[in-house]
Scaffold this active site. Structure first.
Site, PDB file in Angstrom:
ATOM      1  N   HIS A 102       3.747   1.642  15.471  1.00  0.00           N
ATOM      2  CA  HIS A 102       3.552   0.266  14.506  1.00  0.00           C
ATOM      3  C   HIS A 102       3.169  -1.193  15.398  1.00  0.00           C
ATOM      4  CE1 HIS A 102       5.043   3.818  11.847  1.00  0.00           C
ATOM      5  NE2 HIS A 102       3.638   3.146  10.910  1.00  0.00           N
ATOM      6  N   LYS A 120       7.136   8.932  -1.478  1.00  0.00           N
ATOM      7  CA  LYS A 120       6.976  10.057  -0.471  1.00  0.00           C
ATOM      8  C   LYS A 120       8.438  10.895  -0.217  1.00  0.00           C
ATOM      9  CE  LYS A 120       3.075   8.409   2.390  1.00  0.00           C
ATOM     10  NZ  LYS A 120       2.895   7.224   3.821  1.00  0.00           N
ATOM     11  N   ARG A 145      -5.285   5.421  13.185  1.00  0.00           N
ATOM     12  CA  ARG A 145      -4.979   6.658  14.856  1.00  0.00           C
ATOM     13  C   ARG A 145      -5.894   7.726  15.450  1.00  0.00           C
ATOM     14  NH1 ARG A 145       0.421   8.975  11.786  1.00  0.00           N
ATOM     15  NH2 ARG A 145      -1.183   9.273  10.749  1.00  0.00           N
ATOM     16  N   SER A 161       5.241   8.279  11.741  1.00  0.00           N
ATOM     17  CA  SER A 161       6.623   8.333  11.199  1.00  0.00           C
ATOM     18  C   SER A 161       6.753   9.454  10.824  1.00  0.00           C
ATOM     19  CB  SER A 161       7.017   7.209  10.022  1.00  0.00           C
ATOM     20  OG  SER A 161       6.384   6.537  10.512  1.00  0.00           O
TER      21      SER A 161
END
Length: 159
Positions: free
Chosen positions: A18, A42, A91, A129
């Site tokens: 990030h 989430k 990514r 993450s």
């Protein structure tokens, strides 16, 4: 022309990937607003306030970068901050389909809002993450993937 770009995400936690995207964006745009999403669906490890604080600590010292939290539609958040650009990180090819859907929805909600995609350095292309949280929860070393302050917060929270 001054451009504010909004880089949204849950950032639970903010990773070196990030931060790499933010640094790259900072070279392209005058002002980068890192928008930390509440996103309670989430079930994040850290509260919104904690994630905002961790992102601020990790990005401290980069002029023109601001971090704030938000709850609600990203298109509304961007409009409220005068931004016409959303920045999204990719990514891998597997990220593209979901990001394309988000970009299309945001274009529908806010036709003047453009989405720009950036990729992180190769060394961060596999770091997410959720993977960092999992490794930290199992006692693994995540120091190569997050800032020291984030690593300390993960150790304190996950044991």
């Amino acid at each position: 022309m001054s451009v504010t770009v909004v880089y949204p995400g849950t950032f639970d936690p903010i990773t070196n990937g990030h931060m790499d995207i933010v640094r790259r964006a900072h070279r392209l745009f005058d002002h980068v607003l890192v928008a930390v999403a509440a996103n309670p669906t989430k079930r994040p490890t850290f509260t919104l306030e904690e994630r905002v604080d961790l992102a601020r600590q990790a990005l401290r010292g980069i002029e023109g970068v601001e971090v704030c939290g938000f709850d609600g539609l990203l298109a509304d958040f961007a409009a409220a901050h005068g931004s016409r650009v959303l920045l999204r990180g990719l990514r891998a090819v597997s990220d593209f389909e979901h990001e394309f859907q988000l970009a299309s929805m945001n274009r529908h909600l806010a036709p003047d809002l453009e989405t720009v995609f950036l990729t992180p350095a190769e060394e961060y292309s596999y770091v997410s993450s959720s993977l960092v949280r999992e490794v930290a929860a199992l006692g693994g070393d995540v120091s190569h993937f997050v800032a020291e302050s984030v690593e300390a917060a993960l150790r304190a929270r996950l044991g």
